[in-house]
Design a protein around this motif. Structure first.
Motif, short mmCIF file in Angstrom:
data_model
loop_
_atom_site.label_atom_id
_atom_site.label_comp_id
_atom_site.label_asym_id
_atom_site.label_seq_id
_atom_site.Cartn_x
_atom_site.Cartn_y
_atom_site.Cartn_z
N ILE A 79 0.82 -1.21 0.00
CA ILE A 79 0.00 0.00 0.00
C ILE A 79 0.85 1.27 0.00
O ILE A 79 0.52 2.26 0.61
CB ILE A 79 -0.99 0.01 1.18
CG1 ILE A 79 -0.27 -0.08 2.53
CG2 ILE A 79 -1.99 -1.10 1.05
CD1 ILE A 79 -1.23 0.03 3.71
N ASP A 114 -7.35 -0.50 -11.07
CA ASP A 114 -7.93 0.83 -10.85
C ASP A 114 -8.02 1.62 -12.15
O ASP A 114 -9.03 2.29 -12.42
CB ASP A 114 -7.05 1.62 -9.86
CG ASP A 114 -7.07 1.03 -8.46
OD1 ASP A 114 -8.08 0.43 -8.08
OD2 ASP A 114 -6.05 1.17 -7.75
N ILE A 177 -3.38 1.97 5.94
CA ILE A 177 -4.48 1.69 5.03
C ILE A 177 -5.54 2.79 5.05
O ILE A 177 -6.12 3.12 4.00
CB ILE A 177 -5.11 0.31 5.35
CG1 ILE A 177 -6.18 -0.07 4.31
CG2 ILE A 177 -5.72 0.30 6.74
CD1 ILE A 177 -5.63 -0.31 2.94
N THR A 181 -6.41 4.90 1.81
CA THR A 181 -7.76 4.87 1.25
C THR A 181 -8.29 6.29 1.02
O THR A 181 -8.91 6.59 -0.01
CB THR A 181 -8.70 4.09 2.18
OG1 THR A 181 -8.21 2.75 2.33
CG2 THR A 181 -10.12 4.05 1.64
N LYS A 182 -8.05 7.17 1.99
CA LYS A 182 -8.52 8.55 1.86
C LYS A 182 -7.89 9.24 0.64
O LYS A 182 -8.57 9.94 -0.12
CB LYS A 182 -8.18 9.35 3.12
CG LYS A 182 -9.02 8.97 4.34
CD LYS A 182 -8.59 9.80 5.55
CE LYS A 182 -9.43 9.45 6.78
NZ LYS A 182 -8.99 10.22 7.97
N ARG A 184 -6.61 7.87 -2.08
CA ARG A 184 -7.08 7.28 -3.32
C ARG A 184 -8.53 7.69 -3.62
O ARG A 184 -8.90 7.91 -4.77
CB ARG A 184 -6.95 5.75 -3.26
CG ARG A 184 -5.51 5.28 -3.45
CD ARG A 184 -5.30 3.84 -2.98
NE ARG A 184 -6.25 2.90 -3.51
CZ ARG A 184 -6.12 2.25 -4.67
NH1 ARG A 184 -5.07 2.48 -5.43
NH2 ARG A 184 -7.04 1.37 -5.06
N LYS A 185 -9.33 7.81 -2.58
CA LYS A 185 -10.70 8.25 -2.76
C LYS A 185 -10.74 9.67 -3.31
O LYS A 185 -11.55 10.01 -4.19
CB LYS A 185 -11.46 8.16 -1.44
CG LYS A 185 -12.94 8.46 -1.56
CD LYS A 185 -13.66 8.23 -0.25
CE LYS A 185 -15.15 8.48 -0.37
NZ LYS A 185 -15.87 8.24 0.91
N ASN A 191 -12.20 1.92 -6.14
CA ASN A 191 -12.04 0.97 -5.04
C ASN A 191 -10.88 1.46 -4.19
O ASN A 191 -9.79 0.88 -4.20
CB ASN A 191 -11.77 -0.44 -5.58
CG ASN A 191 -11.63 -1.49 -4.48
OD1 ASN A 191 -12.04 -1.28 -3.34
ND2 ASN A 191 -11.05 -2.63 -4.82
N PRO A 192 -11.09 2.54 -3.44
CA PRO A 192 -9.96 3.21 -2.78
C PRO A 192 -9.24 2.33 -1.76
O PRO A 192 -8.03 2.48 -1.55
CB PRO A 192 -10.60 4.42 -2.10
CG PRO A 192 -12.05 4.08 -1.99
CD PRO A 192 -12.36 3.24 -3.18
N GLY A 193 -9.96 1.41 -1.13
CA GLY A 193 -9.31 0.54 -0.15
C GLY A 193 -8.60 -0.64 -0.76
O GLY A 193 -7.87 -1.36 -0.08
#
Length: 430
Positions: A79, A114, A177, A181-182, A184-185, A191-193
């Motif tokens: 990640i 992605d 993580i 995730t934040k 990528r969102k 699918n940010p996570g």
């Protein structure tokens, strides 16, 4: 992936492009037969390149089943936000340049997945493992990182639930993580996570190993296809190594031992395996694929058992397993090797290494195709001798391996995978 693209090339499918690390370029281009496989490198800048799996991580992963430390470290290395964005952007550029009809992507290559989702490109996921490692499973389904059976006792069920909760908590609190995730969102990634099950849901097609009966059955969405083993009959032939081929021809009972490209055997495990080989000689011969690094832990050649042949590389594991004199396979429980062994009707002795290898070990036992070492870190030669002797002398193991071989072959392998990819690429012909 290579088996699928080789099958597509054999059929003369035009405009095949393979994107991967440049260190695989020669093998990928050599797989071409009736149509060219175009290669594009997808390398990271040298100053940021890291090994996702090294000796330190392997040591953590091999501490045993249902542990979170190795999984946490494995997750942490996957990640890296900067690497994720670089791979994502490079794949977007490739998609924009090639405008592919469809993409076939390994399930762990999430920047490419992605990018396909962002551009709306139809994509197939290859999951060279049990489908339960990626698709959504029921809550009472055994974790892939355990050797728990499908039908669990109350104590086993409780330990399975607690392990899943403990794993989720460890990943959330001991890896970046949440921040990952934040970020990528905020980029608009769908699918940010990076949850594998979400990728499975978004895929047009999912190609995964095994068949239900070897794998524990559970509901799967219609796009998930179990193709048995990623094997193409067209790729099976006589070994290019004439010396090894002759050696197999000359010996009536051969046990093949191979522990993948990443597992690092401990000195005590090597000692146990050498004890196994010596005690089952001279009647049974052993072919052991051992990396050059691991060979440094072996005794001098003059001290090795006379019924042992060592190779640091086998040109085709498929051709070895297909040989009629090979009677069993000793393995770490990697999914490809496990299913290839079943494909050729060979019983397996599993000495699990990490992660889903424990689940595969349990399935080997439950399906009747093999036996498994319960505590691989503490394995002894006596334990190995007892189990391998059973595999070689009890007809039930060979009978079950041949039974499941027929089922795995019926699943279609690389040929069916290629059929499904072509159908996805030309939806107007459905």
């Amino acid at each position: 992936m290579l088996a699928i693209v080789a099958e597509l090339s054999r059929r003369g499918v035009p405009d095949l492009w393979f994107v991967a690390s440049s260190r695989y370029q020669a093998d990928i281009e050599a797989a071409a037969t009736n149509s060219k496989i175009n290669f594009l490198p997808l390398d990271e800048p040298g100053e940021r390149r890291v090994e996702v799996v090294d000796g330190e991580l392997l040591a953590l992963l091999q501490r045993g089943q249902m542990r979170t430390d190795g999984l946490v470290e494995f997750t942490r290395r996957h990640i890296d936000f900067t690497r994720s964005v670089d791979g994502y952007q490079r794949t977007l550029d490739i998609i924009d340049s090639l405008d592919p009809a469809c993409m076939v992507i390994d399930v762990l290559t999430y920047p490419a997945i992605d990018a396909a989702m962002t551009r709306g490109t139809p994509f197939a996921l290859t999951v060279p493992a049990m489908p339960s490692t990626a698709a959504r499973t029921p809550w009472d389904y055994p974790s892939p990182m355990s050797d728990l059976p499908r039908r669990m006792s109350i104590i086993q069920f409780a330990s399975n639930v607690l392990f899943k909760l403990r794993t989720a908590m460890a990943v959330a609190t001991q890896t970046p993580i949440i921040e990952f995730t934040k970020k990528r969102k905020a980029m608009g990634i769908k699918n940010p996570g990076g949850a594998p099950a979400n990728y499975v849901d978004a895929a047009t097609l999912v190609l995964t190993s095994s068949v239900f009966g070897v794998e524990y059955e559970f509901p799967v969405p219609p796009q998930v296809n179990l193709v048995g083993a990623f094997v193409s009959e067209a790729s099976i032939g006589r070994l290019e190594d004439s010396s090894l081929s002759q050696w197999l021809d000359d010996n009536a009972s051969v046990i093949y031992m191979g522990f993948g490209t990443m597992m690092q055997l401990s000195p005590s495990q090597i000692s146990a395996l050498l004890g196994l080989i010596e005690q089952l000689g001279p009647k049974h011969k052993f072919l052991w694929k051992v990396s050059a690094a691991q060979q440094k832990l072996l005794p001098a050649a003059s001290e090795l058992p006379s019924n042992l042949r060592i190779e640091n590389w086998v040109p085709s594991q498929l051709d070895v397993l297909a040989h009629p004199h090979v009677r069993a396979f000793v393995t770490h429980g990697g999914s490809n090797g496990f299913h290839e062994s079943i494909y050729f009707g060979k019983p397996v002795l599993v000495m699990p290494a990490w992660l889903d290898c424990y689940g595969i070990a349990r399935r080997a036992v439950d399906s009747g195709v093999g036996l498994a070492v319960r505590r691989p870190a503490d394995v002894t030669s006596e334990e190995l001798v007892g189990m391998l002797t059973r595999l070689l002398t009890e007809d039930a193991f060979k009978e079950r391996a041949e039974y499941w071989s027929a089922r795995v072959r019926e699943a279609g392998g690389a040929s069916r995978a290629a059929d499904l990819v072509l159908k996805m690429a030309t939806p107007s012909h459905q």
